[in-house]
Write a protein that holds these residues in place. Structure first.
Motif, PDB file in Angstrom:
ATOM      1  N   SER A 194      26.800 -40.352 -52.616  1.00  0.00           N
ATOM      2  CA  SER A 194      26.874 -41.043 -53.625  1.00  0.00           C
ATOM      3  C   SER A 194      27.784 -42.184 -53.519  1.00  0.00           C
ATOM      4  CB  SER A 194      27.580 -40.298 -54.736  1.00  0.00           C
ATOM      5  OG  SER A 194      28.897 -39.581 -54.232  1.00  0.00           O
TER       6      SER A 194
ATOM      7  N   ASP B  34      25.701 -45.001 -52.450  1.00  0.00           N
ATOM      8  CA  ASP B  34      24.657 -45.349 -53.464  1.00  0.00           C
ATOM      9  C   ASP B  34      25.303 -46.360 -54.485  1.00  0.00           C
ATOM     10  OD1 ASP B  34      22.227 -45.517 -54.717  1.00  0.00           O
ATOM     11  OD2 ASP B  34      22.337 -43.552 -55.679  1.00  0.00           O
ATOM     12  N   GLU B  35      26.844 -45.956 -54.704  1.00  0.00           N
ATOM     13  CA  GLU B  35      27.350 -46.821 -55.651  1.00  0.00           C
ATOM     14  C   GLU B  35      28.096 -48.105 -55.309  1.00  0.00           C
ATOM     15  OE1 GLU B  35      29.918 -43.732 -57.202  1.00  0.00           O
ATOM     16  OE2 GLU B  35      28.089 -42.240 -57.988  1.00  0.00           O
ATOM     17  N   ASN B  36      28.165 -48.107 -53.872  1.00  0.00           N
ATOM     18  CA  ASN B  36      28.875 -49.059 -53.388  1.00  0.00           C
ATOM     19  C   ASN B  36      28.302 -49.884 -52.442  1.00  0.00           C
ATOM     20  OD1 ASN B  36      32.169 -48.679 -54.138  1.00  0.00           O
ATOM     21  ND2 ASN B  36      31.307 -46.598 -53.592  1.00  0.00           N
TER      22      ASN B  36
END
Length: 201
Positions: free
Chosen positions: A145, A148-150
């Motif tokens: 995650s 994926d988010e950064n």
């Protein structure tokens, strides 16, 4: 395939996967099948934050699964930061029967083999856009995650796919460390074998 790894593969039960998880994995199946049907190169880059555990497991097991099902795919991995291929992950792969040799110390290169005939990968922690990784027409599979988010933009990727796994790092130095690394590795193996089992030649 080395006998101990074959024993692991024989224990894989694709029926253990939930319908919800298969839905996530089917996005990757579709990408691979599209490339297979078009007779185009199948390039998969597994990405997590440090390229030390999950993305390394995924690259290796995806390559093993592709070879097992005789699908010509090339699997890679990378991170948002460079650290090292974690020694606990390496130990887990050895327990599963992979033959692994190490060169270097700070960010070692591990040669990982699973069969007798030209089946080897050189594994080390690197950025997802390292020169050894594909620069276009590949799928970026986000295995954590945080990455994926950064990492909102992966240059050159044709398809971005989220296939997230809980970090085995959460169990480092605990009584569950060995069991959880092996559990995560086997989970990833099962899911990569599911993906390639679905590909029609």
């Amino acid at each position: 395939m080395f006998p101990k790894i074959k024993q692991v593969v024989d224990k894989i039960d694709l029926n253990d996967l939930t319908a919800e998880r298969k839905k996530d994995l089917d996005i990757l199946v579709e990408f691979v099948q599209t490339k297979q049907t078009a007779q185009a190169p199948i390039l998969l880059n597994f990405i997590c934050t440090h390229n030390s555990r999950r993305s390394q497991f995924a690259q290796i097991w995806a390559q093993v699964a592709a070879d097992y099902y005789h699908i010509e795919a090339s699997c890679f991995s990378g991170g948002v930061e460079v650290t090292a291929f974690n020694e606990r992950a390496v130990a887990s792969l050895k327990r599963f029967g992979f033959e692994i040799e190490q060169a270097g110390a700070t960010n070692p290169v591990y040669t990982v083999e699973w069969a007798n005939e030209n089946t080897r990968l050189d594994m080390w922690s690197k950025l997802f856009d390292n020169e050894k990784n594909p620069t276009s027409n590949f799928a970026a599979i986000m295995t954590c995650s945080h990455a994926d988010e950064n990492c909102p933009f992966v240059a050159g990727c044709e398809k971005r796919i989220a296939v997230r796994y809980e970090d085995p790092k959460n169990y480092d130095d605990s009584p569950l460390e060995t069991a959880f690394y092996d559990y995560r590795s086997f989970q990833i193996a099962t899911e990569m074998f599911y993906v390639f089992s679905k590909i029609k030649k």
